[in-house]
Design a protein around this motif. Structure first.
Motif, PDB file in Angstrom:
ATOM      1  N   THR A 141       0.874  -1.169   0.000  1.00 21.22           N
ATOM      2  CA  THR A 141       0.000   0.000   0.000  1.00 21.22           C
ATOM      3  C   THR A 141       0.914   1.221   0.000  1.00 21.22           C
ATOM      4  N   CYS A 144       2.449   2.596   3.352  1.00 18.74           N
ATOM      5  CA  CYS A 144       3.263   1.671   4.142  1.00 18.74           C
ATOM      6  C   CYS A 144       4.750   2.034   4.040  1.00 18.74           C
ATOM      7  N   HIS A 146       7.342   0.445   5.136  1.00 21.56           N
ATOM      8  CA  HIS A 146       8.289  -0.677   4.977  1.00 21.56           C
ATOM      9  C   HIS A 146       8.221  -1.333   3.611  1.00 21.56           C
ATOM     10  N   ALA A 171      -1.999  -2.763  -3.773  1.00 22.43           N
ATOM     11  CA  ALA A 171      -3.119  -3.616  -3.364  1.00 22.43           C
ATOM     12  C   ALA A 171      -4.487  -2.962  -3.513  1.00 22.43           C
ATOM     13  N   GLN A 172      -4.549  -1.643  -3.391  1.00 22.12           N
ATOM     14  CA  GLN A 172      -5.863  -1.012  -3.509  1.00 22.12           C
ATOM     15  C   GLN A 172      -6.290  -0.858  -4.964  1.00 22.12           C
ATOM     16  N   ASN A 182      -5.190 -13.249  -1.010  1.00 26.78           N
ATOM     17  CA  ASN A 182      -5.392 -13.135   0.437  1.00 26.78           C
ATOM     18  C   ASN A 182      -4.454 -12.129   1.099  1.00 26.78           C
ATOM     19  N   VAL A 183      -4.357 -10.957   0.511  1.00 24.69           N
ATOM     20  CA  VAL A 183      -3.463  -9.949   1.083  1.00 24.69           C
ATOM     21  C   VAL A 183      -4.184  -9.193   2.197  1.00 24.69           C
ATOM     22  N   SER A 184      -3.695  -9.335   3.449  1.00 22.89           N
ATOM     23  CA  SER A 184      -4.277  -8.526   4.521  1.00 22.89           C
ATOM     24  C   SER A 184      -3.214  -7.821   5.343  1.00 22.89           C
ATOM     25  N   SER A 185      -1.940  -8.092   5.039  1.00 23.60           N
ATOM     26  CA  SER A 185      -0.846  -7.316   5.616  1.00 23.60           C
ATOM     27  C   SER A 185       0.166  -7.082   4.507  1.00 23.60           C
ATOM     28  N   VAL A 186       0.739  -5.907   4.513  1.00 24.07           N
ATOM     29  CA  VAL A 186       1.734  -5.588   3.486  1.00 24.07           C
ATOM     30  C   VAL A 186       3.055  -5.199   4.141  1.00 24.07           C
ATOM     31  N   LYS A 188       3.314  -8.015   1.265  1.00 20.93           N
ATOM     32  CA  LYS A 188       3.167  -9.456   1.175  1.00 20.93           C
ATOM     33  C   LYS A 188       3.881  -9.915  -0.085  1.00 20.93           C
ATOM     34  N   VAL A 198       5.363 -12.339   4.784  1.00 21.95           N
ATOM     35  CA  VAL A 198       4.955 -10.957   5.004  1.00 21.95           C
ATOM     36  C   VAL A 198       6.103 -10.173   5.618  1.00 21.95           C
TER      37      VAL A 198
ATOM     38  N   GLY B 149      -0.901 -11.826   9.294  1.00 23.80           N
ATOM     39  CA  GLY B 149      -0.867 -11.682   7.836  1.00 23.80           C
ATOM     40  C   GLY B 149      -2.121 -12.215   7.183  1.00 23.80           C
ATOM     41  N   LYS B 150      -3.029 -12.768   7.963  1.00 27.27           N
ATOM     42  CA  LYS B 150      -4.315 -13.248   7.441  1.00 27.27           C
ATOM     43  C   LYS B 150      -5.439 -12.591   8.233  1.00 27.27           C
ATOM     44  N   GLY B 151      -5.215 -11.351   8.587  1.00 28.98           N
ATOM     45  CA  GLY B 151      -6.196 -10.608   9.358  1.00 28.98           C
ATOM     46  C   GLY B 151      -5.598  -9.956  10.595  1.00 28.98           C
ATOM     47  N   CYS B 153      -2.888  -7.832  12.269  1.00 31.49           N
ATOM     48  CA  CYS B 153      -1.947  -6.827  11.761  1.00 31.49           C
ATOM     49  C   CYS B 153      -1.287  -6.073  12.905  1.00 31.49           C
ATOM     50  N   ILE B 157      -1.276   2.025   9.833  1.00 34.11           N
ATOM     51  CA  ILE B 157      -1.188   2.881   8.639  1.00 34.11           C
ATOM     52  C   ILE B 157      -0.831   2.063   7.402  1.00 34.11           C
ATOM     53  N   CYS B 158      -0.105   0.944   7.573  1.00 37.90           N
ATOM     54  CA  CYS B 158       0.247   0.096   6.424  1.00 37.90           C
ATOM     55  C   CYS B 158      -0.967  -0.673   5.923  1.00 37.90           C
ATOM     56  N   ASP B 159      -1.640  -1.356   6.845  1.00 41.83           N
ATOM     57  CA  ASP B 159      -2.626  -2.360   6.460  1.00 41.83           C
ATOM     58  C   ASP B 159      -4.064  -1.860   6.529  1.00 41.83           C
ATOM     59  N   LEU B 162      -6.376  -1.845   3.478  1.00 40.09           N
ATOM     60  CA  LEU B 162      -6.832  -3.140   2.964  1.00 40.09           C
ATOM     61  C   LEU B 162      -8.169  -3.546   3.577  1.00 40.09           C
ATOM     62  N   PHE B 163      -8.581  -2.827   4.624  1.00 39.65           N
ATOM     63  CA  PHE B 163      -9.825  -3.182   5.302  1.00 39.65           C
ATOM     64  C   PHE B 163     -10.899  -2.112   5.101  1.00 39.65           C
ATOM     65  N   PHE B 231      -8.901 -17.404   6.662  1.00 46.68           N
ATOM     66  CA  PHE B 231      -8.651 -16.073   7.174  1.00 46.68           C
ATOM     67  C   PHE B 231      -9.225 -15.958   8.567  1.00 46.68           C
TER      68      PHE B 231
END
Lengths: 216, 328
Positions: A141, A144, A146, A171-172, A182-186, A188, A198, B149-151, B153, B157-159, B162-163, B231
């Motif tokens: 994102t 992010c 990092h 990702a957006q 299945n990206v929910s943390s970046v 990834k 990750v 990493g599957k919900g 976090c 600010i990074c993730d 995505l939500f 997830f």
């Protein structure tokens, strides 16, 4: 300028003066169904205007399908960096490299220009052993801090070995694809659609995962 | 669309780095507020000082807004760190970035110290200030690691993006947790903030949080487990007042329950307390002569940006006095 203020433009000019040879930024857009294509074009145009060594080539993913195929471009907007002889170097930014990704864009441009950063002998030896095709996807994102580091490492690996190809994926912009992976943390990182981790991990971790794809 | 140029995107082409042929007066390990201010004060005292940092800026970079640093009403963590780094760069302090320290070695009876990097490089110095900061603390409940990493976090600010439009949970009750909840409330459908006791955050932040009508607070509530299939789908919690358990459905869990010191590599060398923080005296001295520590990695109470910065200044001055007492 619309996106870069005077101070940032000056800093970028200074940074890009560290380029060795010219670099072509091939920007693939498409006419319909691309919300961010126009903004990406404006942003990239502004960005490359700060250095005489940067050149923009506007391409259309459908109309220029030959080039899209050659550069393995599957979505738009997509940005491919070409060296001074317009050779494809197997690195791409899918989605706009603004926000923190400006930093991975800068480092990859400098690398492709021929001002390459030396890796340790140990890492270099491991990279040279990769002889089967490797695809690295780095989901990010733009907020992010990092993520750019991970993109930088993936691109560096691709630049050092012709069997490796590396893509940043915002990702957006590519939400459906992020869901699929299945990206929910970046960041990834997905390797050959099979192995994943990750975080902006050290190059050793990238290589540990890549080497899993090389067996048998 | 904006750009966030790296803090280390030094505009001067010749980047100053560390020299392994010389003996430094002081090597600072860490590039956050404590490490940077140590270097600033040491350089101004005339010490030959260098910084080794995994990443410049430290955890402050993950903070979307800082509103309690004297002199700045409100700015992002990144903006504040840029100011710190520019200030240090003005004094031409050499910085070795993206490198991690493996250990500090003592040389028998001499006052020389060796800072050994993971890549094998060794730097010589008469003193060291450890300012390696801290990392996010884990909840330590079943399912947390599995769904990381599957919900689950650790960087809002990074993730957070995505939500967008989904329901999320924030675990924690301090400033970081309330700030994360405020950030997430702006982009998600609903935020549930869960904390095992009462809020510890500043009242001004709690008031800001109360303005959002898509935020629900569950205090005196303990997270027992992260549940899901592929997830995460939710968390199991215990309401401590009613002693009842319930499942809260959620696509994301942002863990903001404080920090753990980055002190592992010094465990055999220095005295640590029961929280693994480096024990220091009033001058920042550790249990080993010539080695000082500043900021979040130490046992000083209340981890704050301004305190880490102040702590760095104190260590630099203490090191300066120490150097006058040894035979170089």
């Amino acid at each position: 300028m619309k996106y870069l203020n005077e101070e940032v433009a000056k800093q970028l000019e200074e940074i890009f003066s560290g380029m060795k040879d010219d670099v072509t930024v091939a920007l693939f857009t498409k006419e319909d169904d691309c919300e961010s294509c126009e903004d990406t074009n404006d942003f990239i145009s502004e960005l490359i205007s700060v250095s005489p060594k940067l050149h923009l080539e506007n391409l259309d993913i459908d109309k220029d399908s030959d080039k899209a195929n050659e550069f393995e471009v599957l979505m738009a907007p997509s940005i491919v960096l070409l060296d001074k002889d317009k050779n494809y170097k197997r690195i791409k930014f899918n989605g706009v490299p603004s926000g923190h990704e400006i930093n991975s864009f800068i480092s990859s441009v400098i690398e492709v220009s021929g001002n390459s950063q030396k890796l340790s002998d140990e890492i270099q030896a491991r990279i040279e052993k990769i002889n089967k095709p490797v695809n690295i996807k780095v989901f990010v994102t733009l907020a992010c801090p990092h993520c750019a580091g991970a993109v930088q490492k993936a691109h560096k690996l691709a630049l050092e070995n012709p069997n490796i190809q590396a893509d940043m994926i915002e990702a957006q912009t590519f939400f459906d694809m992020s869901e699929e992976y299945n990206v929910s943390s970046v960041p990834k990182i997905v390797i050959n659609d099979e192995f994943e981790f990750v975080g902006n991990q050290p190059l050793e971790v990238f290589l540990d995962e890549i080497e899993k794809t090389q067996v048998a | 669309m904006d750009v966030n140029l790296n803090l280390s995107s030094n505009t001067s082409k010749e980047k100053l780095t560390l020299d392994k042929e010389i003996i430094y007066d002081l090597i600072v390990i860490g590039g956050g507020p404590a490490g940077l201010n140590t270097a600033l004060y040491a350089k101004r005292k005339g010490l030959n000082v260098g910084i080794i940092a995994r990443d410049l800026g430290g955890q402050v970079l993950d903070t979307s807004s800082v509103e309690n640093y004297l002199g700045f009403v409100s700015l992002s963590g990144e903006e504040l760190m840029k100011k710190f780094i520019n200030h240090v760069n003005e004094l031409k302090v050499p910085i070795l970035e993206y490198e991690e320290v493996e250990t500090i070695r003592l040389k028998d009876s001499s006052s020389l110290r060796e800072v050994v990097l993971k890549n094998g490089l060794v730097f010589n110095t008469y003193s060291v200030v450890i300012a390696t900061g801290s990392k996010p603390r884990r909840l330590g409940v079943p399912g947390e690691k599995e769904y990381s990493g599957k919900g689950v976090c650790y960087c809002a600010i990074c993730d957070g993006p995505l939500f967008a439009g989904e329901e999320v949970i924030v675990a924690g009750g301090g400033n970081s947790a309330v700030e994360a909840a405020i950030d997430l409330a702006k982009i998600t459908k609903k935020v549930t903030i869960i904390h095992r006791s009462q809020f510890r955050a500043d009242q001004i932040l709690i008031d800001q949080l109360a303005k959002f009508d898509n935020v629900e607070s569950k205090l005196q509530t303990q997270i027992l487990e992260v549940q899901g299939d592929k997830f995460m789908t939710g968390v199991k919690v215990l309401n401590k007042n009613s002693s009842t358990e319930e499942i809260i459905e959620s696509a994301g869990l942002f863990v903001e329950i404080g920090y753990l010191p980055n002190s592992e590599i010094f465990a055999d060398l220095l005295e640590l307390n029961e929280r693994n923080e480096i024990v220091v005296d009033g001058h920042g001295k550790t249990s080993v002569e010539g080695i000082y520590a500043a900021g979040d990695v130490t046992d000083i109470p209340y981890k704050q940006i301004i305190m880490s910065a102040g702590d760095g200044a104190k260590c630099a001055l203490a090191v300066n006095e120490y150097l006058n007492t040894i035979n170089k």
